[in-house]
Design an enzyme around this catalytic site. Structure first.
Site, mmCIF file in Angstrom:
data_model
loop_
_atom_site.group_PDB
_atom_site.id
_atom_site.type_symbol
_atom_site.label_atom_id
_atom_site.label_comp_id
_atom_site.label_asym_id
_atom_site.label_seq_id
_atom_site.Cartn_x
_atom_site.Cartn_y
_atom_site.Cartn_z
ATOM 1 N N TYR A 113 50.028 43.223 45.554
ATOM 2 C CA TYR A 113 49.638 44.311 44.657
ATOM 3 C C TYR A 113 49.367 45.589 45.459
ATOM 4 O O TYR A 113 49.639 46.696 44.998
ATOM 5 C CB TYR A 113 48.401 43.925 43.850
ATOM 6 N N GLU A 153 45.270 36.060 37.284
ATOM 7 C CA GLU A 153 46.217 35.167 37.963
ATOM 8 C C GLU A 153 45.509 34.116 38.801
ATOM 9 O O GLU A 153 45.972 32.976 38.901
ATOM 10 C CB GLU A 153 47.191 36.010 38.785
#
Length: 427
Positions: A113, A153
């Protein structure tokens, strides 16, 4: 209608920190410029990121990159997030649930990310050079989005590995069966290399097969048809330009080893027998290889879990009998459960030896031409506000079916669909 309980997306808590009013104003002012850049924006982003991190080509679908589907999907996601922030004052986390599942199937980690954020903001600088205030606002928006995705997640990772037979990341499997089911579709069975059990799945979920047809490793998601003690069964359509589908069909064989990710996906129905007997009426609709998630849902019938004689309505479209994968299995399933399963099938280009019998549950198919839901309008639960519809197939077909259902008065919130590949606009 047959009734079963469908798991709902969980209600999300409010953000631990809110986006500032200044950030919202800046995003609102600059979103038109980002929108105007369109695929040029996301195309530049991917080019920039892959140049700096070529190892990520082992995670992203190269075919979708070449066809521009991944770029379009990313742009749509960015635009949807920004628009929702402006309209609702928060990110559309429920809409991101499917993305979170796919990220887990691809073993995305928090550090990735950071990479995406670096090159997303870098793309804004390269193409627009809008000044520090704009960069700060979009950085804040992305930081909140990434933080919430990482949190969700990790929950999914823990859920997958905590199941009996579950795991995190990749696990070695061997191909133990390869069976042609139609002109274009072949069935594959993968058993755990260590012989140990595999975890359960919700019908409609997928596993991810990691293959290396060219220089880079390529992951692909395939709906699970069935699991046994230590194996999963899937079916794969050979696509004209499909790197992995062609590899599996033409260059793989029994005994070959593959890495698999555990089951993920939010297009699913809970599959235990007790759940089949209550709650919402459901209609299953499929076309082509979109039949695969429906096979898992229909497969629960084999367990004889329908004592109340509710009915499953399943609608399917195929080109003809030669292209109708699992046809004999499904006719046999309907014959074995005459009180439980109603099936109706359309052939767009039937062959001379394709047998049609309108209204006969055991006939291979029932209607000529493209799927027209008005032909089965009396069998659809249109008057039931709790009815849910699940459909899967080629994207143009899904758009058509989605709009047919809306035209028949089905609420948009009752429609559930699965896109094979990057998310696309269906409704």
């Amino acid at each position: 209608m047959f009734r079963l309980r469908v798991p709902r997306v969980p209600r999300w808590p409010q953000f631990t920190r809110n986006l500032s009013g200044q950030t919202l104003e800046v995003v609102k002012a600059t979103l038109p410029a980002v929108a105007a850049a369109g695929p040029k924006f996301t195309g530049h982003f991917y080019q920039r990121m892959f140049a700096a991190h070529p190892e990520l080509l082992n995670v992203f679908n190269v075919t979708n990159q070449r066809q521009g589907r991944q770029q379009k999907a990313l742009f749509s996601a960015v635009a949807a997030c920004a628009t929702n922030v402006l309209e609702e004052g928060k990110l559309p986390l429920e809409l991101l649930e499917g993305v979170n599942h796919k990220h887990c199937a691809l073993n995305v980690i928090p550090a990735q990310y950071d990479v995406v954020g670096e090159h997303l903001i870098g793309t804004i600088v390269d193409l627009m050079n809008p000044g520090q205030e704009v960069l700060d606002a979009w950085t804040e928006l992305y930081t909140v989005l990434a933080g919430e995705c990482v949190k969700r997640e990790e929950e999914l990772y823990k859920e997958a590995e905590s199941k009996p037979g579950g795991w995190r990341g990749k696990r070695k499997f061997k191909m133990t069966k390869k069976d042609v089911k139609s002109h274009q579709v072949t069935e594959f069975v993968f058993a755990s290399a260590d012989g140990q059990p595999v975890c359960s799945f919700n019908p409609g979920q997928y596993i991810t097969v990691w293959a290396q047809p060219e220089e880079n490793m390529q992951p692909r998601h395939y709906s699970i048809i069935e699991s046994q003690d230590n194996s999963f069964r899937i079916a794969v359509k050979k696509e004209p330009h499909g790197l992995v589908s062609g590899f599996l069909h033409d260059r793989s064989g029994v005994g070959d080893e593959f890495d698999l990710s555990p089951p993920f996906g939010n297009f699913s129905i809970a599959g235990t027998s007790a759940l089949w007997l209550e709650s919402n009426p459901v209609v299953l609709i499929s076309a082509g290889v979109g039949i695969t998630p429906m096979l898992a849902m229909l497969g629960s019938l084999k367990n004889g879990v329908t004592p109340d004689k509710h009915k499953v309505l399943w609608l399917h479209a195929a080109q003809n009998g030669k292209e109708h994968a699992f046809r004999d299995y499904l006719v046999g399933l309907a014959r074995a459960h005459p009180e439980d399963l109603v099936r109706r099938v359309w052939y767009s280009d039937p062959l001379p030896d394709d047998f049609k019998a309108d209204g006969n549950n055991n006939a291979p198919y029932h209607f000529d031409g493209l799927m027209n839901l008005s032909q089965v309008k009396d069998q659809l639960p249109l008057g039931d506000p709790d009815a849910l519809y699940f459909f899967c197939g080629p994207i143009p077909w899904m758009r058509d079916i989605g709009h047919q259902l809306l035209d028949l008065g089905v609420p948009k919130g009752a429609l559930n669909f699965e896109v094979f590949g990057p998310s696309d606009d269906i409704l």
